[in-house]
Design an enzyme around this catalytic site. Structure first.
Site, PDB file in Angstrom:
ATOM      1  N   ALA A 109       0.384  -0.269   2.520  1.00 57.05           N
ATOM      2  CA  ALA A 109       0.504  -1.626   3.074  1.00 57.05           C
ATOM      3  C   ALA A 109      -0.861  -2.196   3.447  1.00 57.05           C
ATOM      4  O   ALA A 109      -1.736  -1.437   3.868  1.00 57.05           O
ATOM      5  CB  ALA A 109       1.413  -1.591   4.291  1.00 57.05           C
ATOM      6  N   GLY A 153      -0.531  -3.872   0.577  1.00 56.07           N
ATOM      7  CA  GLY A 153      -0.058  -3.782  -0.795  1.00 56.07           C
ATOM      8  C   GLY A 153      -1.023  -4.235  -1.876  1.00 56.07           C
ATOM      9  O   GLY A 153      -0.643  -4.258  -3.045  1.00 56.07           O
ATOM     10  N   GLY A 154      -2.275  -4.559  -1.517  1.00 52.55           N
ATOM     11  CA  GLY A 154      -3.233  -5.040  -2.532  1.00 52.55           C
ATOM     12  C   GLY A 154      -3.371  -4.064  -3.698  1.00 52.55           C
ATOM     13  O   GLY A 154      -3.250  -4.458  -4.859  1.00 52.55           O
ATOM     14  N   LYS A 155      -3.595  -2.797  -3.375  1.00 53.76           N
ATOM     15  CA  LYS A 155      -3.855  -1.837  -4.458  1.00 53.76           C
ATOM     16  C   LYS A 155      -2.555  -1.517  -5.197  1.00 53.76           C
ATOM     17  O   LYS A 155      -2.558  -1.299  -6.408  1.00 53.76           O
ATOM     18  CB  LYS A 155      -4.538  -0.585  -3.920  1.00 53.76           C
ATOM     19  CG  LYS A 155      -5.927  -0.918  -3.364  1.00 53.76           C
ATOM     20  CD  LYS A 155      -6.687   0.270  -2.886  1.00 53.76           C
ATOM     21  CE  LYS A 155      -7.938  -0.171  -2.136  1.00 53.76           C
ATOM     22  NZ  LYS A 155      -7.633  -0.818  -0.827  1.00 53.76           N
ATOM     23  N   ASP A 190       5.114  10.093   6.808  1.00 57.30           N
ATOM     24  CA  ASP A 190       3.771  10.415   7.293  1.00 57.30           C
ATOM     25  C   ASP A 190       3.058  11.169   6.170  1.00 57.30           C
ATOM     26  O   ASP A 190       3.492  12.267   5.785  1.00 57.30           O
ATOM     27  CB  ASP A 190       3.890  11.286   8.554  1.00 57.30           C
ATOM     28  CG  ASP A 190       2.529  11.585   9.151  1.00 57.30           C
ATOM     29  OD1 ASP A 190       1.507  11.377   8.474  1.00 57.30           O
ATOM     30  OD2 ASP A 190       2.503  12.031  10.312  1.00 57.30           O
ATOM     31  N   ASP A 213      -5.394   5.719   0.090  1.00 56.51           N
ATOM     32  CA  ASP A 213      -6.297   4.712   0.675  1.00 56.51           C
ATOM     33  C   ASP A 213      -6.145   4.869   2.191  1.00 56.51           C
ATOM     34  O   ASP A 213      -5.326   4.212   2.820  1.00 56.51           O
ATOM     35  CB  ASP A 213      -5.854   3.324   0.186  1.00 56.51           C
ATOM     36  CG  ASP A 213      -6.844   2.243   0.559  1.00 56.51           C
ATOM     37  OD1 ASP A 213      -8.046   2.529   0.658  1.00 56.51           O
ATOM     38  OD2 ASP A 213      -6.411   1.084   0.743  1.00 56.51           O
ATOM     39  N   CYS A 254     -12.277   1.964   3.396  1.00 59.60           N
ATOM     40  CA  CYS A 254     -13.199   0.816   3.465  1.00 59.60           C
ATOM     41  C   CYS A 254     -14.218   1.073   4.574  1.00 59.60           C
ATOM     42  O   CYS A 254     -14.758   0.144   5.158  1.00 59.60           O
ATOM     43  CB  CYS A 254     -12.452  -0.499   3.652  1.00 59.60           C
ATOM     44  SG  CYS A 254     -11.505  -0.587   5.165  1.00 59.60           S
TER      45      CYS A 254
HETATM   46  C1  LIG Z   1      -6.410   1.059   4.604  1.00 64.62           C
HETATM   47  S1  LIG Z   1      -4.769   0.637   4.964  1.00 64.62           S
HETATM   48  C2  LIG Z   1      -4.064   0.561   3.357  1.00 64.62           C
HETATM   49  C3  LIG Z   1      -4.382  -0.676   2.579  1.00 64.62           C
HETATM   50  C4  LIG Z   1      -3.606  -0.778   1.294  1.00 64.62           C
HETATM   51  N1  LIG Z   1      -3.808   0.408   0.462  1.00 64.62           N
HETATM   52  C5  LIG Z   1      -3.939  -2.009   0.482  1.00 64.62           C
HETATM   53  O1  LIG Z   1      -4.700  -1.920  -0.494  1.00 64.62           O
HETATM   54  O2  LIG Z   1      -3.425  -3.090   0.814  1.00 64.62           O
HETATM   55  C6  LIG Z   1      -4.132   2.151   5.578  1.00 64.62           C
HETATM   56  C7  LIG Z   1      -2.643   2.157   5.788  1.00 64.62           C
HETATM   57  O3  LIG Z   1      -2.277   3.486   6.139  1.00 64.62           O
HETATM   58  C8  LIG Z   1      -1.140   3.430   6.970  1.00 64.62           C
HETATM   59  N2  LIG Z   1      -1.040   4.741   7.640  1.00 64.62           N
HETATM   60  C9  LIG Z   1      -1.748   5.175   8.715  1.00 64.62           C
HETATM   61  N3  LIG Z   1      -1.435   6.456   9.006  1.00 64.62           N
HETATM   62  C10 LIG Z   1      -0.504   6.832   8.091  1.00 64.62           C
HETATM   63  C11 LIG Z   1       0.191   8.048   7.849  1.00 64.62           C
HETATM   64  N4  LIG Z   1      -0.016   9.125   8.631  1.00 64.62           N
HETATM   65  N5  LIG Z   1       1.084   8.088   6.829  1.00 64.62           N
HETATM   66  C12 LIG Z   1       1.290   7.003   6.039  1.00 64.62           C
HETATM   67  N6  LIG Z   1       0.657   5.826   6.221  1.00 64.62           N
HETATM   68  C13 LIG Z   1      -0.238   5.741   7.220  1.00 64.62           C
HETATM   69  C14 LIG Z   1      -1.410   2.246   7.873  1.00 64.62           C
HETATM   70  O4  LIG Z   1      -0.208   1.727   8.394  1.00 64.62           O
HETATM   71  C15 LIG Z   1      -2.131   1.281   6.923  1.00 64.62           C
HETATM   72  O5  LIG Z   1      -1.226   0.335   6.421  1.00 64.62           O
END
Ligand SMILES: C[S@@+](CC[C@H](N)C(=O)[O-])C[C@H]1O[C@@H](n2cnc3c(N)ncnc32)[C@H](O)[C@@H]1O
Length: 282
Positions: free
Chosen positions: A100, A102-104, A152, A170, A221
């Site tokens: 989320a 969701g870009g990638k 998770d 990511d 990032c």
């Molecule tokens: C860098 S953002 C992702 C951006 C996304 N890949 C995009 O391109 O739009 C990291 C995401 O990891 C999620 N996140 C954090 N800890 C997590 C976990 N333990 N398991 C799954 N998702 C997790 C967060 O809610 C966040 O949306």
């Protein structure tokens, strides 16, 4: 002794830090990543990458066609390079572990017809944004083939092993560009060290969930070496059956264990990524 933000990043980037910091506080640039499922006018602006266009002064907000499918997704060009480094192919089972907003995932889903994509995010709020993005950008028959989950990523390997051909991780990270815009006063060196441990747990889990001979992209990032090369270095030490896949990309520069796109040289990023292949069986 307490280390300041500037001391920490000067240590990492040396004389480059002052220019890099200036670039990080510039307004963010976006490209329009065109949606092949939109039935409307074609691209505008200058092509930067395959399917991605840049317009001086920025784009209008995306518009929907008569089927409700939006014309482009606005994102950093560096994010497209990281998603495409996974080299997803039609028919492959692909997991976007932290997906989320969701870009990638959109780059993967619109750029690879026939992909079997699972997009995961642990945050319910952010997962709702992900669902909305898929609904806005993908026709029903494509959308129906995407699984959205809320697990998770750190413990995924307890439930599933050797299940996906490709994994994009990511990871949540320091996101210094965002910190500089908002809460730089809250920065402590302990934060990047803590995130680095969390990222290592995630990549270790992803490594087990990947099929033998599968490919994984780890990205952040962040510009902190703790969250980038140091995570990969430790992962490779503990997982000698993985190897680095080194390539040249249209933007950015190689690092010891991956690739980084930094805004002081090209205006895009920051994005760090490393491409890893799982050799044979685990
Ligand atoms: C860098 S953002 C992702 C951006 C996304 N890949 C995009 O391109 O739009 C990291 C995401 O990891 C999620 N996140 C954090 N800890 C997590 C976990 N333990 N398991 C799954 N998702 C997790 C967060 O809610 C966040 O949306």
């Amino acid at each position: 002794m307490k280390m300041s933000f500037d001391e920490f990043y000067s240590d990492a980037y040396g004389s480059r830090w002052s220019e890099l910091k200036k670039a990080l506080v510039q307004p963010r640039q976006h490209v329009a990543y065109y949606n092949p499922y939109h039935k409307g006018l074609g691209p505008q602006g200058k092509q930067v990458l395959d399917g991605a266009y840049f317009l001086e002064g920025g784009f209008e907000p995306p518009q929907a066609d008569s089927d409700g499918i939006y014309n482009y997704y606005l994102l950093d060009a560096a994010s497209i390079i990281a998603a495409k480094a996974l080299d997803a192919q039609a028919g492959e089972k692909v997991l976007d572990m932290c997906a989320a907003p969701g870009g990638k995932s959109i780059v993967l889903a619109t750029g690879t017809p026939g992909i079997k994509l699972t997009s995961n995010d642990r945050s319910a709020n952010r997962r709702n944004r992900l669902i909305k993005v898929f609904d806005n950008y993908l026709p029903k028959e494509v959308r129906d083939n995407i699984h959205i989950t809320g697990h998770d990523s750190k413990t995924w390997c307890l439930y599933e092993k050797e299940a996906y051909d490709k994994i994009l991780l990511d990871a949540p990270c320091s996101s210094e560009r965002h910190l500089l815009e908002t809460k730089i006063k809250d920065w402590k060196v302990g934060r990047t060290k803590r995130l680095s441990k969390e990222q290592f747990t995630m990549i270790s889990s992803a490594g087990q969930v990947l099929k033998p001979n599968g490919l994984m992209v780890y990205s952040t990032c962040s510009i902190s070496p703790h969250e980038n090369d140091r995570v990969i270095e430790k992962f490779l030490k503990r997982n000698p059956h993985f190897s680095l896949q080194c390539k040249t990309y249209q933007l950015g520069e190689p690092t010891e264990f991956g690739h980084i796109i930094l805004p002081d040289t090209c205006g895009w990023g920051p994005i760090y990524f490393s491409v890893l292949k799982k050799n044979g069986s685990s």
